[in-house]
Design an enzyme around this catalytic site. Structure first.
Site, PDB file in Angstrom:
ATOM      1  N   HIS A  41       9.977   4.711  -3.824  1.00 25.07           N
ATOM      2  CA  HIS A  41       9.520   4.151  -2.555  1.00 25.07           C
ATOM      3  C   HIS A  41       9.235   2.654  -2.703  1.00 25.07           C
ATOM      4  O   HIS A  41       9.585   1.856  -1.847  1.00 25.07           O
ATOM      5  CB  HIS A  41       8.269   4.902  -2.088  1.00 25.07           C
ATOM      6  CG  HIS A  41       7.250   5.155  -3.159  1.00 25.07           C
ATOM      7  ND1 HIS A  41       7.581   5.632  -4.405  1.00 25.07           N
ATOM      8  CD2 HIS A  41       5.893   4.960  -3.207  1.00 25.07           C
ATOM      9  CE1 HIS A  41       6.497   5.754  -5.144  1.00 25.07           C
ATOM     10  NE2 HIS A  41       5.469   5.332  -4.442  1.00 25.07           N
ATOM     11  N   ASP A  87       0.873  -1.175   0.000  1.00 22.19           N
ATOM     12  CA  ASP A  87       0.000   0.000   0.000  1.00 22.19           C
ATOM     13  C   ASP A  87       0.911   1.226   0.000  1.00 22.19           C
ATOM     14  O   ASP A  87       1.895   1.266   0.744  1.00 22.19           O
ATOM     15  CB  ASP A  87      -0.918   0.000   1.226  1.00 22.19           C
ATOM     16  CG  ASP A  87      -2.103   0.929   1.024  1.00 22.19           C
ATOM     17  OD1 ASP A  87      -2.672   0.942  -0.082  1.00 22.19           O
ATOM     18  OD2 ASP A  87      -2.464   1.658   1.967  1.00 22.19           O
TER      19      ASP A  87
HETATM   20  P1  IMP Z   1      -1.076   2.150  -4.453  1.00 20.45           P
HETATM   21  O1  IMP Z   1      -1.292   1.723  -3.026  1.00 20.45           O
HETATM   22  O2  IMP Z   1       0.283   1.738  -4.991  1.00 20.45           O
HETATM   23  O3  IMP Z   1      -2.204   1.731  -5.352  1.00 20.45           O
HETATM   24  O4  IMP Z   1      -1.067   3.760  -4.453  1.00 20.45           O
HETATM   25  C1  IMP Z   1      -2.189   4.519  -3.979  1.00 20.45           C
HETATM   26  C2  IMP Z   1      -2.153   5.925  -4.553  1.00 20.45           C
HETATM   27  O5  IMP Z   1      -0.981   6.625  -4.107  1.00 20.45           O
HETATM   28  C3  IMP Z   1      -2.084   5.995  -6.083  1.00 20.45           C
HETATM   29  O6  IMP Z   1      -3.375   5.936  -6.651  1.00 20.45           O
HETATM   30  C4  IMP Z   1      -1.442   7.367  -6.298  1.00 20.45           C
HETATM   31  O7  IMP Z   1      -2.383   8.401  -6.121  1.00 20.45           O
HETATM   32  C5  IMP Z   1      -0.451   7.446  -5.140  1.00 20.45           C
HETATM   33  N1  IMP Z   1       0.856   6.875  -5.542  1.00 20.45           N
HETATM   34  C6  IMP Z   1       1.437   5.751  -5.061  1.00 20.45           C
HETATM   35  N2  IMP Z   1       2.616   5.520  -5.657  1.00 20.45           N
HETATM   36  C7  IMP Z   1       2.788   6.532  -6.550  1.00 20.45           C
HETATM   37  C8  IMP Z   1       3.836   6.836  -7.478  1.00 20.45           C
HETATM   38  O8  IMP Z   1       4.843   6.124  -7.633  1.00 20.45           O
HETATM   39  N3  IMP Z   1       3.656   7.946  -8.208  1.00 20.45           N
HETATM   40  C9  IMP Z   1       2.573   8.752  -8.093  1.00 20.45           C
HETATM   41  N4  IMP Z   1       1.568   8.505  -7.267  1.00 20.45           N
HETATM   42  C10 IMP Z   1       1.672   7.398  -6.484  1.00 20.45           C
END
Ligand code: IMP
Length: 192
Positions: free
Chosen positions: A177, A69
């Site tokens: 990250h 996450d």
């Molecule tokens: P997830 O948990 O990887 O699906 O990320 C959740 C949300 O965090 C995404 O929909 C983006 O809005 C933001 N996010 C996470 N990682 C990135 C990244 O590498 N670039 C830009 N936005 C990110």
């Protein structure tokens, strides 16, 4: 051979992690093991949400599983959008509206420091472990670049002048990250 299952349907993420794994580990996606449930992310923290997803998959497969996450934390906004990153501007998910809202909420604030964070939860028969990866940086005054996704056009990683959206996927993935969290997970994988 050992099998480990990743709670994601994102082919790109899967391939990226596969390329980093030692030969004796087989990585399968939740779809490949027949798990199609959409686990609701009801947690207040990245840890809780990653664990909810990893646990549901572990209960289904009985095999070592992990889930991730991620989100963006902005210091001057008290770590918002945080776990709400995907839906900061409401439903349905709209990355452009999210970045616009973030820039608006940062207007007039001098501290533009932020970090992207990824939490991975690994579940095995006897362990629940967490691996955190981050990339520090700052929020640009306006969006720049057309690569990547989400908040990439407004995030400038520390030590750089370009935003993530102005970098190639390889450049971003080398410092992201997600990469940092996966590297920590992979250090542990031989001991599963
Ligand atoms: P997830 O948990 O990887 O699906 O990320 C959740 C949300 O965090 C995404 O929909 C983006 O809005 C933001 N996010 C996470 N990682 C990135 C990244 O590498 N670039 C830009 N936005 C990110």
């Amino acid at each position: 051979m050992k099998t480990i299952v990743f709670a994601s349907a994102n082919v790109h993420k899967l391939e990226e992690i596969r390329a980093m794994l030692p030969e004796f580990i087989t990585l399968m996606s939740s779809a490949e093991v027949g798990f199609h449930e959409d686990v609701e992310e009801t947690g207040d923290t990245f840890e809780e949400n990653a664990e909810l997803k990893a646990e549901a998959l572990y209960n289904f497969t009985g095999k070592p599983c992990f889930a991730d996450d991620s989100g963006l934390e902005v210091k001057a906004l008290k770590k918002q959008p945080g776990v709400k990153s995907a839906r900061y501007a409401g439903e349905p998910v709209n990355h452009q509206k999210n970045t616009e809202l973030l820039l608006k909420n940062l207007e007039g604030k001098s501290d533009r420091s932020a970090r992207f964070v990824t939490l991975i939860c690994l579940k095995t028969a006897d362990k629940t472990l967490f691996f955190e990866g981050e990339v520090k940086g700052s929020i640009a005054e306006a969006p720049r670049g057309d690569k990547g996704f989400g908040y990439d056009p407004i995030f400038i990683p520390e030590g750089h002048t370009r935003t993530f959206a102005e970098m190639s996927a390889e450049e971003k993935n080398a410092i992201s990250h997600r990469k940092n969290a996966v590297a920590k997970l992979l250090d542990f994988v031989p001991y599963i």
